[in-house]
Design a protein around this motif. Sequence first.
Motif, short mmCIF file in Angstrom:
data_model
loop_
_atom_site.label_atom_id
_atom_site.label_comp_id
_atom_site.label_asym_id
_atom_site.label_seq_id
_atom_site.Cartn_x
_atom_site.Cartn_y
_atom_site.Cartn_z
N GLY A 330 0.81 -1.23 0.00
CA GLY A 330 0.00 0.00 0.00
C GLY A 330 0.84 1.27 0.00
O GLY A 330 0.33 2.37 -0.21
N THR A 336 -3.04 1.46 -2.93
CA THR A 336 -3.63 1.49 -1.59
C THR A 336 -3.56 0.06 -1.05
O THR A 336 -3.24 -0.87 -1.82
CB THR A 336 -5.13 1.91 -1.65
OG1 THR A 336 -5.80 0.99 -2.53
CG2 THR A 336 -5.27 3.34 -2.17
N ASN A 337 -3.88 -0.10 0.23
CA ASN A 337 -3.79 -1.44 0.82
C ASN A 337 -4.71 -2.44 0.13
O ASN A 337 -4.44 -3.62 0.12
CB ASN A 337 -4.13 -1.39 2.32
CG ASN A 337 -3.07 -0.68 3.13
OD1 ASN A 337 -1.96 -0.44 2.61
ND2 ASN A 337 -3.37 -0.35 4.37
#
Length: 576
Positions: A330, A336-337
């Motif tokens: 991320g 992003t995660n």
Amino acid sequence: MQYRLATSVAAALGALLLGACSSNPEATSTTNNAAVPDYWPSIQSPIARSDEVEKKVSEMLATMTVKQKVAQIVQPEIRDVTVEDMREYGFGSYLNGGGSFPNNNKHATPDEWIALAEAMYQASIDDSLDGSTIPTMWGTDAVHGHNNVIGATLFPHNIGLGAMRDPSLIEKIATATAKEVRATGIDWIFAPTVAAARDDRWGRTYESYSEDPEVVGAYARAIVTGLQGDISDGNIDDQHVVSTVKHFVGDGGTEHGDDQGNNIADEETLFRIHAQGYVEGLGAGSQSVMASFNSWHGEKLHGNKYLLTDVLKDKMGFDGFVVGDWNGHGQIEGCTNDNCPQALLAGLDVYMAPTPTWKPLFHNLVAQVESGEIPMSRLDDAVRRVLRVKVRVGLFDLPSPANRSLSGDKSIIGHPEHRAIAREAVRKSLVMLKNNDHLLPLEPNSKVLVAGDGAHNIGKQSGGWTITWQGTGNENSDFPGASSIYQGIRQAVSAAGGSAVLSVDGSYDEKPDVAIVVFGENPYAEGNGDIANVEYQRGEKSDLALLKKLKADGIPVVGVFITGRPLWVNPEINAT
Ligand code: GLC
């Protein structure tokens, strides 16, 4: 005043003084082309590629759906995933992070650890929902012994072990740790950390064996061998575990020692200082590599195709799998995660996906493969690597976790033989800094005052990654079978007809023959341990005051300094 740098992580100073104190290499341009320099070696793992294994993996791959394949490369954490999630998705692996326990119970018994391992395994081979019977694998951090488990043997941290200069003892520590991990039903350890810590302001300095890449390399080989056992037949038996060399690459060389920071070394320095643990650890057959949080010249390692694929896999020939670190994907620019095809495309094989983001991450990866954004060939390669290691660790042949040879044998957890190894390691990791008038060794039949806030605090003497992630919030009662430094002194002195009195603040009624003051750093882990300055107790030197008071009373003083790294303690050393 006499000085013995206490254990656990001491002697970093020793390592520091013995290691070549190299200048911090200036940044130079890095190569971005795929022409990998020859100094990155091709590694011959003792586990040779096997046609039989590859055939078995190919046969499995040929029958797997995209969802079943993606499940093999998403690794949730036990606080965010249920057994029913495992039944529905069939994750290839899962983990417990630092301070994470079955049922969120810090005092979970070995039986509770086994019960979770068994339930997750059975759910993973249940094909009623996901159509998959591929067994899952549990990964855990055994940083200095099986440190999440109450009663497990705790060994000195890596920097203290590095000061021992005894790779053979290291191998014994690894073997003992593997057995205690297997006794709780777990297959895989995220160890050894093979960082070469070059700036002691780094909060993970104590997880490094040394700043000297030769020591790191020698220890990496010994640890991997101890953890995985004899793999000459291509298999890891069920008294050993899958090892992970981490964090690839350059985690110990960031600017200012910033954890997860930027390493600006030129490529040859990156290899010669920071990659020797991988050369030796992979040469010993380590089956997984953990990608590092740090950047190299501003590019996050989790997204660095040149290092993860061109160097590690293509040039060095690593054929195990690369696991990410705690949502490290991320941190890649644009990621992003829960949405990060870039990591897989760069060469990450397994997303360590704690927090509930594992679910959207899973579905996003499936969509990205189905859309062609992620080529099926890259997904297949990642899954092949995971399945190859599972075959090598016997996962398809072993009985379920609860029925393996060491499972549930509680006598293994904290076994006397393991504790004897730990005591030997503690002795060897101590470093004598000063011994005026040959005060040491003490006459054991003396009247000893044991002072300082580290004297009777097992949590403090154990450091970070101890039951809890930060090593804080523990009581002596959380360490059955362990002894504090005061208890050890009392036992030795009493046996010789002497006496030992505990007085944390150094107060006394009857003047002692000698005072032993145990003081030092409080536990920390990772970035929580980053400091701007290596001066000990900068601004509030309470321990110095205690040392001076006792000395002013005309009492000979022995200082035992507990620390995760070399610190500036000249005032304390020179208090007299
Ligand atoms: C942590 C550490 C890594 C560890 C992982 C799982 O953030 O960086 O060393 O293996 O998460 O606990």
